[in-house]
Write a protein that holds these residues in place. Structure first.
Motif, PDB file in Angstrom:
ATOM      1  N   ARG A   1       1.017  -1.464  -0.049  1.00  0.00           N
ATOM      2  CA  ARG A   1       0.229   0.011   0.164  1.00  0.00           C
ATOM      3  C   ARG A   1       1.090   1.292   0.077  1.00  0.00           C
ATOM      4  NH1 ARG A   1      -3.124  -3.438  -0.761  1.00  0.00           N
ATOM      5  NH2 ARG A   1      -4.660  -3.639  -0.601  1.00  0.00           N
ATOM      6  N   SER A   2       1.452   1.391  -0.819  1.00  0.00           N
ATOM      7  CA  SER A   2       3.002   2.130  -0.647  1.00  0.00           C
ATOM      8  C   SER A   2       2.342   3.708  -2.200  1.00  0.00           C
ATOM      9  CB  SER A   2       4.036   1.820  -1.295  1.00  0.00           C
ATOM     10  OG  SER A   2       4.667   0.321  -0.879  1.00  0.00           O
ATOM     11  N   ARG A   3       2.172   4.816  -0.951  1.00  0.00           N
ATOM     12  CA  ARG A   3       2.053   5.705  -2.311  1.00  0.00           C
ATOM     13  C   ARG A   3       3.228   6.515  -2.418  1.00  0.00           C
ATOM     14  NH1 ARG A   3       1.812  10.967  -3.230  1.00  0.00           N
ATOM     15  NH2 ARG A   3       0.291  12.209  -3.591  1.00  0.00           N
ATOM     16  N   VAL A   4       3.462   6.667  -3.912  1.00  0.00           N
ATOM     17  CA  VAL A   4       4.355   7.515  -4.411  1.00  0.00           C
ATOM     18  C   VAL A   4       3.484   8.241  -5.349  1.00  0.00           C
ATOM     19  CG1 VAL A   4       6.226   5.192  -4.809  1.00  0.00           C
ATOM     20  CG2 VAL A   4       4.491   5.768  -6.686  1.00  0.00           C
ATOM     21  N   ASP A   5       4.930   9.040  -5.825  1.00  0.00           N
ATOM     22  CA  ASP A   5       3.815  10.374  -7.419  1.00  0.00           C
ATOM     23  C   ASP A   5       4.216   9.991  -8.507  1.00  0.00           C
ATOM     24  OD1 ASP A   5       4.011  12.801  -4.942  1.00  0.00           O
ATOM     25  OD2 ASP A   5       5.932  12.122  -4.564  1.00  0.00           O
ATOM     26  N   ARG A   6       4.431   9.432  -9.299  1.00  0.00           N
ATOM     27  CA  ARG A   6       4.975   9.195 -10.258  1.00  0.00           C
ATOM     28  C   ARG A   6       4.973   7.943 -10.594  1.00  0.00           C
ATOM     29  NH1 ARG A   6       1.570  13.575 -13.488  1.00  0.00           N
ATOM     30  NH2 ARG A   6       2.053  15.717 -11.671  1.00  0.00           N
ATOM     31  N   ILE A   7       4.600   6.574 -12.010  1.00  0.00           N
ATOM     32  CA  ILE A   7       5.243   5.531 -12.482  1.00  0.00           C
ATOM     33  C   ILE A   7       4.908   5.179 -13.711  1.00  0.00           C
ATOM     34  CG2 ILE A   7       5.197   3.356 -11.677  1.00  0.00           C
ATOM     35  CD1 ILE A   7       3.172   3.663  -9.550  1.00  0.00           C
ATOM     36  N   VAL A   8       5.602   5.133 -14.328  1.00  0.00           N
ATOM     37  CA  VAL A   8       6.274   4.933 -15.730  1.00  0.00           C
ATOM     38  C   VAL A   8       6.639   3.319 -15.695  1.00  0.00           C
ATOM     39  CG1 VAL A   8       7.274   5.175 -18.054  1.00  0.00           C
ATOM     40  CG2 VAL A   8       6.986   7.528 -16.756  1.00  0.00           C
ATOM     41  N   LEU A   9       5.527   2.462 -16.334  1.00  0.00           N
ATOM     42  CA  LEU A   9       6.130   1.548 -16.347  1.00  0.00           C
ATOM     43  C   LEU A   9       5.732   0.761 -17.901  1.00  0.00           C
ATOM     44  CD1 LEU A   9       2.630  -0.125 -14.498  1.00  0.00           C
ATOM     45  CD2 LEU A   9       4.535   0.630 -14.077  1.00  0.00           C
TER      46      LEU A   9
ATOM     47  N   MET B   1       4.205   2.981 -21.543  1.00  0.00           N
ATOM     48  CA  MET B   1       4.335   2.999 -22.244  1.00  0.00           C
ATOM     49  C   MET B   1       4.726   1.706 -22.963  1.00  0.00           C
ATOM     50  SD  MET B   1       7.904   5.352 -21.996  1.00  0.00           S
ATOM     51  CE  MET B   1       8.957   6.151 -23.406  1.00  0.00           C
ATOM     52  N   TYR B   2       4.297   1.522 -24.613  1.00  0.00           N
ATOM     53  CA  TYR B   2       4.752   0.221 -25.015  1.00  0.00           C
ATOM     54  C   TYR B   2       5.268   0.966 -26.523  1.00  0.00           C
ATOM     55  CZ  TYR B   2       1.970  -2.544 -21.876  1.00  0.00           C
ATOM     56  OH  TYR B   2       1.624  -2.629 -20.392  1.00  0.00           O
ATOM     57  N   ASP B   3       5.454   0.268 -27.369  1.00  0.00           N
ATOM     58  CA  ASP B   3       6.462   0.414 -29.273  1.00  0.00           C
ATOM     59  C   ASP B   3       4.985  -0.325 -29.611  1.00  0.00           C
ATOM     60  OD1 ASP B   3       8.270   1.011 -31.210  1.00  0.00           O
ATOM     61  OD2 ASP B   3       6.996  -1.397 -31.749  1.00  0.00           O
ATOM     62  N   ARG B   4       4.069   0.856 -30.967  1.00  0.00           N
ATOM     63  CA  ARG B   4       3.090  -0.199 -31.482  1.00  0.00           C
ATOM     64  C   ARG B   4       3.465  -1.186 -31.564  1.00  0.00           C
ATOM     65  NH1 ARG B   4       2.855   3.593 -34.589  1.00  0.00           N
ATOM     66  NH2 ARG B   4       4.196   5.254 -34.884  1.00  0.00           N
TER      67      ARG B   4
ATOM     68  N   LEU C   1      -5.400   7.362 -16.596  1.00  0.00           N
ATOM     69  CA  LEU C   1      -4.621   6.643 -16.454  1.00  0.00           C
ATOM     70  C   LEU C   1      -3.522   7.475 -18.058  1.00  0.00           C
ATOM     71  CD1 LEU C   1      -2.676   3.670 -15.937  1.00  0.00           C
ATOM     72  CD2 LEU C   1      -4.352   2.658 -17.232  1.00  0.00           C
ATOM     73  N   CYS C   2      -2.272   7.194 -17.783  1.00  0.00           N
ATOM     74  CA  CYS C   2      -1.846   8.012 -19.425  1.00  0.00           C
ATOM     75  C   CYS C   2      -1.579   6.861 -19.804  1.00  0.00           C
ATOM     76  CB  CYS C   2      -0.551   8.844 -18.986  1.00  0.00           C
ATOM     77  SG  CYS C   2       0.061   9.139 -20.386  1.00  0.00           S
ATOM     78  N   ILE C   3      -1.839   6.543 -21.715  1.00  0.00           N
ATOM     79  CA  ILE C   3      -1.398   5.158 -21.899  1.00  0.00           C
ATOM     80  C   ILE C   3      -0.949   5.706 -23.117  1.00  0.00           C
ATOM     81  CG2 ILE C   3      -1.803   2.942 -23.263  1.00  0.00           C
ATOM     82  CD1 ILE C   3      -3.986   2.620 -21.241  1.00  0.00           C
ATOM     83  N   VAL C   4       0.449   5.456 -23.664  1.00  0.00           N
ATOM     84  CA  VAL C   4       0.944   6.200 -24.859  1.00  0.00           C
ATOM     85  C   VAL C   4       1.923   4.229 -25.189  1.00  0.00           C
ATOM     86  CG1 VAL C   4       3.551   6.870 -25.755  1.00  0.00           C
ATOM     87  CG2 VAL C   4       2.491   7.539 -23.730  1.00  0.00           C
ATOM     88  N   ASP C   5       0.715   4.498 -26.855  1.00  0.00           N
ATOM     89  CA  ASP C   5       0.814   2.689 -27.193  1.00  0.00           C
ATOM     90  C   ASP C   5       1.513   2.458 -28.605  1.00  0.00           C
ATOM     91  OD1 ASP C   5      -1.911   4.037 -27.931  1.00  0.00           O
ATOM     92  OD2 ASP C   5      -2.562   1.966 -26.291  1.00  0.00           O
ATOM     93  N   TYR C   6       1.688   4.043 -29.193  1.00  0.00           N
ATOM     94  CA  TYR C   6       1.555   3.720 -30.211  1.00  0.00           C
ATOM     95  C   TYR C   6       3.322   4.455 -31.082  1.00  0.00           C
ATOM     96  CZ  TYR C   6      -3.247   3.026 -32.171  1.00  0.00           C
ATOM     97  OH  TYR C   6      -4.544   2.245 -31.775  1.00  0.00           O
ATOM     98  N   ILE C   7       4.205   4.552 -30.111  1.00  0.00           N
ATOM     99  CA  ILE C   7       4.642   5.438 -30.308  1.00  0.00           C
ATOM    100  C   ILE C   7       6.535   4.265 -30.692  1.00  0.00           C
ATOM    101  CG2 ILE C   7       4.991   7.180 -28.402  1.00  0.00           C
ATOM    102  CD1 ILE C   7       7.047   5.086 -27.030  1.00  0.00           C
ATOM    103  N   ASP C   8       7.038   4.917 -31.819  1.00  0.00           N
ATOM    104  CA  ASP C   8       8.032   4.101 -32.870  1.00  0.00           C
ATOM    105  C   ASP C   8       9.422   3.948 -31.990  1.00  0.00           C
ATOM    106  OD1 ASP C   8       9.463   2.392 -34.425  1.00  0.00           O
ATOM    107  OD2 ASP C   8      10.004   3.659 -36.279  1.00  0.00           O
TER     108      ASP C   8
END
Length: 288
Positions: A125-133, A235-238, A258-265
């Motif tokens: 149950r840890s609280r952090v500020d920002r996470i990039v997966l 964060m995912y490559d296309r 929720l921020c989802i970035v899934d079309y980057i090359d």
């Protein structure tokens, strides 16, 4: 830009208590000049180590962040244990990093490192500020089984020369073609270790010890992700085989932020070693 004028790279060995013994975990500490904007903890993939983040860490450090890049036990320059690699062990590693925590704390987790991070933060149950997966396998299935099988195969490889090991790694990471040569060379070199009878990839073969037993096991970590108390970017490559758009939409209903970035090359998985990827992460971490 002269990196040395804007960053100071330190190393430290942290002792992790394992019952009646201790094991040494190697940590790289990227220290900015002046007041830190916050701490960023970078967790590498299964076969990686903290050096995988050298490019990103230097970039974030130049922009005012203290960046912590451990070699989790069994990888890189940390202790090789020969057995006992489980979530409890890796949780001990993450707890030990709390000594570097600041007023604001962020995490970047690539692939398996992100998986470990989600389990740890949810259980504690840890609280952090920002996470990039970054290219994290949040849903189990055949594609994840294939990744485990590949790790088992690679763990047994032995090369006669360092050059042969380097050529193998270049071929195994085709997405790295977008990475600057000097950065790629540094990445490749850090992934190779001298071993018995030759050169091996720089992780303990025993880390795959429980992989066969996990084959066919299904899981879904999206509900856990939705409950984490943090701003989160996936964060995912296309071309990633780990993209699950149905799970994305379900998670967005539970977490509209929720921020989802899934079309980057960006290569598969994204290397985090190019300016566009570094700016993407910096923008997310520093957004108001």
């Amino acid at each position: 830009m002269d990196e040395a004028k804007h960053t100071k790279v330190l190393t430290q060995e942290i002792l992790i208590r394992l019952g009646d013994r201790y094991a040494s975990m190697f940590v790289r500490i990227w220290q900015p000049t002046g007041q830190s904007r916050g701490t960023v903890f970078c967790l590498h993939g299964f076969a990686g180590n903290g050096s995988d983040f050298d490019y990103l860490a230097a970039f974030l450090c130049r922009n005012g962040y203290l960046v912590i890049c451990p070699d989790l036990l069994g990888r890189g320059r940390s202790a090789y244990l020969g057995s006992g690699y489980d979530i409890d062990l890796y949780s001990r590693c993450l707890r030990a990093l709390s000594q570097f925590s600041g007023k604001e704390n962020h995490f970047v987790g690539t692939s398996w490192g992100g998986l470990i991070l989600v389990l740890f933060l949810y259980a504690n149950r840890s609280r952090v500020d920002r996470i990039v997966l970054n290219d994290v396998p949040l849903v189990g299935g055949p594609k994840v089984d294939a990744l485990r099988n590949e790790a088992i195969r690679e763990a047994a490889l032995v090369f006669q020369t360092r050059a042969q090991a380097g050529e193998y790694l270049r071929g195994a990471n085709p997405g790295m073609g977008r990475v600057e040569t000097r950065v790629l060379d540094r990445f490749i070199d850090s992934r190779i270790a001298a071993g018995t009878g030759g050169f091996r990839l720089a992780y303990d073969p025993a880390t795959t010890g429980n992989f066969e037993a996990m084959t066919g096991r299904k899981y879904d970590l999206f509900p856990m992700v939705a409950k984490l108390e943090a701003h989160i970017m996936l964060m995912y490559d296309r071309e990633s085989g780990l993209i699950d758009r149905q799970a994305f939409e379900q998670s967005r209903r539970a977490r509209p932020d929720l921020c989802i970035v899934d079309y980057i090359d960006a290569g598969n998985p994204p290397s985090l070693m190019t300016p566009d990827q570094a700016f993407l992460i910096l923008g997310f971490l520093s957004a108001i």
